[in-house]
Design an enzyme around this catalytic site. Structure first.
Site, PDB file in Angstrom:
ATOM      1  N   ARG A  23       0.803  -1.229   0.000  1.00  0.00           N
ATOM      2  CA  ARG A  23       0.000   0.000   0.000  1.00  0.00           C
ATOM      3  C   ARG A  23       0.839   1.284   0.000  1.00  0.00           C
ATOM      4  O   ARG A  23       0.299   2.375  -0.020  1.00  0.00           O
ATOM      5  CB  ARG A  23      -0.954  -0.002   1.205  1.00  0.00           C
ATOM      6  CG  ARG A  23      -2.146  -0.911   0.988  1.00  0.00           C
ATOM      7  CD  ARG A  23      -2.946  -1.080   2.257  1.00  0.00           C
ATOM      8  NE  ARG A  23      -2.269  -1.949   3.219  1.00  0.00           N
ATOM      9  CZ  ARG A  23      -2.589  -2.033   4.508  1.00  0.00           C
ATOM     10  NH1 ARG A  23      -3.553  -1.277   4.996  1.00  0.00           N
ATOM     11  NH2 ARG A  23      -1.935  -2.849   5.315  1.00  0.00           N
ATOM     12  N   GLY A  86       3.993 -15.665   7.495  1.00  0.00           N
ATOM     13  CA  GLY A  86       3.437 -15.254   8.784  1.00  0.00           C
ATOM     14  C   GLY A  86       4.509 -14.826   9.775  1.00  0.00           C
ATOM     15  O   GLY A  86       5.687 -15.133   9.614  1.00  0.00           O
ATOM     16  N   GLY A 109       9.875  -3.623  11.879  1.00  0.00           N
ATOM     17  CA  GLY A 109      10.616  -2.593  11.148  1.00  0.00           C
ATOM     18  C   GLY A 109       9.780  -1.419  10.694  1.00  0.00           C
ATOM     19  O   GLY A 109      10.319  -0.391  10.286  1.00  0.00           O
ATOM     20  N   GLY A 145      -5.043  -7.980  16.377  1.00  0.00           N
ATOM     21  CA  GLY A 145      -5.298  -9.157  17.197  1.00  0.00           C
ATOM     22  C   GLY A 145      -5.792  -8.700  18.564  1.00  0.00           C
ATOM     23  O   GLY A 145      -5.266  -7.738  19.119  1.00  0.00           O
ATOM     24  N   GLU A 160      -6.789 -13.195  16.217  1.00  0.00           N
ATOM     25  CA  GLU A 160      -6.660 -12.266  15.097  1.00  0.00           C
ATOM     26  C   GLU A 160      -8.038 -11.793  14.647  1.00  0.00           C
ATOM     27  O   GLU A 160      -9.020 -12.531  14.732  1.00  0.00           O
ATOM     28  CB  GLU A 160      -5.940 -12.951  13.932  1.00  0.00           C
ATOM     29  CG  GLU A 160      -4.478 -13.256  14.224  1.00  0.00           C
ATOM     30  CD  GLU A 160      -3.694 -12.016  14.605  1.00  0.00           C
ATOM     31  OE1 GLU A 160      -3.614 -11.093  13.785  1.00  0.00           O
ATOM     32  OE2 GLU A 160      -3.173 -11.958  15.737  1.00  0.00           O
ATOM     33  N   SER A 411      32.356  46.578  -7.917  1.00  0.00           N
ATOM     34  CA  SER A 411      31.217  45.782  -8.400  1.00  0.00           C
ATOM     35  C   SER A 411      31.460  45.200  -9.777  1.00  0.00           C
ATOM     36  O   SER A 411      32.221  45.757 -10.571  1.00  0.00           O
ATOM     37  CB  SER A 411      29.967  46.662  -8.442  1.00  0.00           C
ATOM     38  OG  SER A 411      29.634  47.053  -7.132  1.00  0.00           O
TER      39      SER A 411
HETATM   40  C1  UD1 Z   1       0.164  -8.760  13.621  1.00  0.00           C
HETATM   41  C2  UD1 Z   1      -0.306  -9.603  14.812  1.00  0.00           C
HETATM   42  C3  UD1 Z   1      -1.534  -8.925  15.451  1.00  0.00           C
HETATM   43  C4  UD1 Z   1      -1.185  -7.516  15.862  1.00  0.00           C
HETATM   44  C5  UD1 Z   1      -0.643  -6.730  14.669  1.00  0.00           C
HETATM   45  C6  UD1 Z   1      -0.128  -5.417  15.100  1.00  0.00           C
HETATM   46  C7  UD1 Z   1       0.200 -11.897  14.195  1.00  0.00           C
HETATM   47  C8  UD1 Z   1      -0.322 -13.167  13.689  1.00  0.00           C
HETATM   48  N1  UD1 Z   1      -0.665 -10.912  14.321  1.00  0.00           N
HETATM   49  O1  UD1 Z   1      -0.882  -8.792  12.674  1.00  0.00           O
HETATM   50  O2  UD1 Z   1      -1.958  -9.677  16.574  1.00  0.00           O
HETATM   51  O3  UD1 Z   1      -2.344  -6.886  16.371  1.00  0.00           O
HETATM   52  O4  UD1 Z   1       0.471  -7.441  14.062  1.00  0.00           O
HETATM   53  O5  UD1 Z   1       0.209  -4.652  13.976  1.00  0.00           O
HETATM   54  O6  UD1 Z   1       1.376 -11.797  14.496  1.00  0.00           O
HETATM   55  N2  UD1 Z   1       6.118  -9.838   8.556  1.00  0.00           N
HETATM   56  C9  UD1 Z   1       7.235 -10.490   8.081  1.00  0.00           C
HETATM   57  N3  UD1 Z   1       7.101 -11.740   7.587  1.00  0.00           N
HETATM   58  C10 UD1 Z   1       5.913 -12.386   7.559  1.00  0.00           C
HETATM   59  C11 UD1 Z   1       4.778 -11.713   8.042  1.00  0.00           C
HETATM   60  C12 UD1 Z   1       4.924 -10.442   8.546  1.00  0.00           C
HETATM   61  O7  UD1 Z   1       8.331  -9.936   8.092  1.00  0.00           O
HETATM   62  O8  UD1 Z   1       5.866 -13.529   7.099  1.00  0.00           O
HETATM   63  C13 UD1 Z   1       6.259  -8.472   9.060  1.00  0.00           C
HETATM   64  C14 UD1 Z   1       5.476  -7.500   8.205  1.00  0.00           C
HETATM   65  O9  UD1 Z   1       6.311  -6.942   7.209  1.00  0.00           O
HETATM   66  C15 UD1 Z   1       5.009  -6.467   9.197  1.00  0.00           C
HETATM   67  C16 UD1 Z   1       4.900  -7.237  10.500  1.00  0.00           C
HETATM   68  O10 UD1 Z   1       5.673  -8.414  10.336  1.00  0.00           O
HETATM   69  O11 UD1 Z   1       5.947  -5.440   9.359  1.00  0.00           O
HETATM   70  C17 UD1 Z   1       3.484  -7.564  10.891  1.00  0.00           C
HETATM   71  O12 UD1 Z   1       2.923  -8.384   9.905  1.00  0.00           O
HETATM   72  P1  UD1 Z   1       1.414  -8.265   9.451  1.00  0.00           P
HETATM   73  O13 UD1 Z   1       1.143  -9.290   8.443  1.00  0.00           O
HETATM   74  O14 UD1 Z   1       1.115  -6.866   9.115  1.00  0.00           O
HETATM   75  O15 UD1 Z   1       0.678  -8.665  10.788  1.00  0.00           O
HETATM   76  P2  UD1 Z   1      -0.785  -8.302  11.147  1.00  0.00           P
HETATM   77  O16 UD1 Z   1      -1.688  -9.112  10.334  1.00  0.00           O
HETATM   78  O17 UD1 Z   1      -0.967  -6.839  11.121  1.00  0.00           O
END
Ligand code: UD1
Ligand code: CA
Length: 462
Positions: A23, A86, A109, A145, A160, A411
């Site tokens: 996004r 995940g 990050g 979550g 979640e 000048s």
């Molecule tokens: C996650 C939490 C949720 C919390 C929320 C807060 C889980 C399952 N859920 O959800 O409870 O309320 O964060 O923002 O953990 N990332 C990776 N590799 C992956 C997946 C994610 O590096 O395989 C990184 C993403 O780039 C991001 C962060 O982890 O910066 C969070 O991932 P995202 O998929 O946004 O988690 P949420 O679904 O928001």
């Protein structure tokens, strides 16, 4: 910002930064977008370093080359996550370097405002238990979550949004994602996590239920300031957190006595040291590291980068000043540009539409209007007339101009370098000098003025 961790346990940090940031609509990986001049992930790395982390593991995936290149100066353990399966899977990629006896802190990050003070509270809250979560109470918990607590308000699990019943969706306490876990427990529990959920992902949050199954108490710390746990997913959030961060910096400066005409129109993209009675007008941008003395005023729309500025300096509006030194009592601007490696001694003046590059202007000398001074060594109390240009570049090489004390340059003079103007020399206006000018003498290259009798302007025949 060095906050020591209160726990005796070794601290290891894992930063999740593998996501693409769809996004953001950008070729730049999300965590490399900048907030206050520093990439999002570097804000997080700096927080981890402020906690004296023993090691920092970075989980990277999308934009691997760009991420690695931009962070090559930092001391990190690099862990590639080829497919984003995940948050649990992400942490798994860093497990090799985890020590059984360490506290492992998991950060994101793209959450730049989370500071070491709050993280220390989380570490404190963990006490002797094996896991603690950073949570928040939100008016609008949509998307996060949810923290499910039992009748004794002990944490039972995290559900979640996509897996939540309508009843659970009512809960306003949310998971920030940030947690601290014992190294050995993290290893054991991660190995047990599956992906049988609405998103088919390995959820890091499933650790909680596993901990509860083993009768562990899941501790928590509720953040006081919800901005700290906000993540960035789009340019609107990026801009909002930028303003928030700027507001905090502005308030810190004002607390130290700096006058900001409008803290909402001030940007610090780096660090600044200030003396007393510093007054900064609107739309000033300060970058890199700047040192500013006492009794200094900075006019509107001015950009100051990596500058050292002495006491009693007045900088008028619309100046661009970079990598230079200004001694006490100087007057700069309006519309002045100092380029790198310029040094102004006490009480020098640089006026409007003047550009100075890699030059030393000694005390009391004035370059007041419409000039270019480059590669110049200028003595004291020199007066440079309007429109004077040092012709320092021959198309291939740069050459030096030397101007002695008390010289007066008329000048619209061009000084073709290499050239030396002696002490006390006077140069007649409109001269183009390609040879040295003697001290204490008048030198000029002007043709004599003539008047033609009987000359008439051309006119059209009737
Ligand atoms: C996650 C939490 C949720 C919390 C929320 C807060 C889980 C399952 N859920 O959800 O409870 O309320 O964060 O923002 O953990 N990332 C990776 N590799 C992956 C997946 C994610 O590096 O395989 C990184 C993403 O780039 C991001 C962060 O982890 O910066 C969070 O991932 P995202 O998929 O946004 O988690 P949420 O679904 O928001
Ligand atoms: Ca998210």
């Amino acid at each position: 910002m060095n906050v020591k961790t209160l726990s005796d346990k070794q601290l290891q940090v894992i930063i999740l930064a593998a996501g693409k940031g769809t996004r953001m609509y950008s070729d730049l990986p999300k965590v490399l977008h900048k907030l206050a001049g520093k990439s999002l992930v570097e804000h997080v790395i700096d927080s981890a370093e402020a906690l004296n982390a023993e090691s920092i593991s970075l989980i990277y995936g999308h934009g691997a080359e760009q991420v690695k290149d931009s962070l090559k100066e930092r001391e990190l353990i690099w862990c590639e996550q080829k497919e984003q399966l995940g948050t649990g899977h992400a942490v798994q990629q860093a497990i090799e370097a985890v020590n059984d006896s360490a506290n492992v802190l998991i950060l994101y990050g793209d959450v730049p405002l989370l500071g070491p003070e709050t993280l220390n509270k989380l570490l404190e809250a963990k006490q002797n238990s094996s896991i603690a979560l950073l949570t928040a109470n939100l008016d609008d918990p949509q998307g996060y979550g949810r923290i499910v607590r039992n009748s004794e308000s002990k944490i039972e699990k995290i559900v979640e949004q996509k897996d939540a019943s309508d009843k659970i969706k009512q809960i306003t306490e949310i998971n920030s994602g940030v947690m601290v876990v014992d190294g050995d427990k993290l290893k054991q529990w991660l190995a047990k996590i599956g992906n049988n959920n609405a998103q088919g992902e390995y959820y890091l949050t499933d650790l909680i239920e596993l901990a509860v199954l083993e009768n562990e108490i899941v501790q928590s710390y509720i953040v006081k300031d919800n901005k700290e746990i906000e993540g960035i997913n789009n340019k609107i959030q990026l801009a909002e957190l930028e303003r928030e961060y700027q507001k905090r910096q502005a308030y810190t400066l004002m607390t130290r006595g700096v006058t900001l005409r409008d803290p909402g129109r001030f940007d610090l993209r780096g660090t600044i040291e200030t003396g007393q009675d510093v007054i900064i007008d609107i739309n000033v941008i300060i970058e890199g590291h700047c040192k500013i003395g006492s009794n200094v005023t900075i006019g509107a729309n001015t950009v100051i980068k990596d500058m050292t500025i002495g006491d009693n300096v007045e900088i008028l509006e619309n100046c661009i000043l970079e990598k230079s030194t200004i001694a006490g009592g100087c007057h700069i601007g309006p519309f002045a540009r100092l380029r790198p490696d310029t040094k102004l001694d006490e009480n020098a003046k640089v006026g409007n539409f003047v550009e100075i590059k890699k030059s030393h202007i000694s005390r009391g000398s004035k370059v007041n209007h419409l000039s270019y001074i480059g590669d110049t060594e200028m003595g004291e109390n020199v007066n440079i007339g309007a429109g004077t240009i040092t012709c320092n570049y021959d198309g291939a090489y740069k050459h030096l101009t030397k101007i002695g004390d008390n010289a007066f340059i008329g000048s619209n003079t061009a000084l073709v370098a290499p050239i030396e103007i002696g002490d006390g020399a006077t140069i007649g206006a409109g001269s183009t000098l390609s040879k040295n000018a003697e001290a204490e003498k008048l030198t000029f290259t002007r043709a004599g003025q003539r008047t033609l009798d009987g000359w008439q302007r051309p006119s059209k025949k009737k």
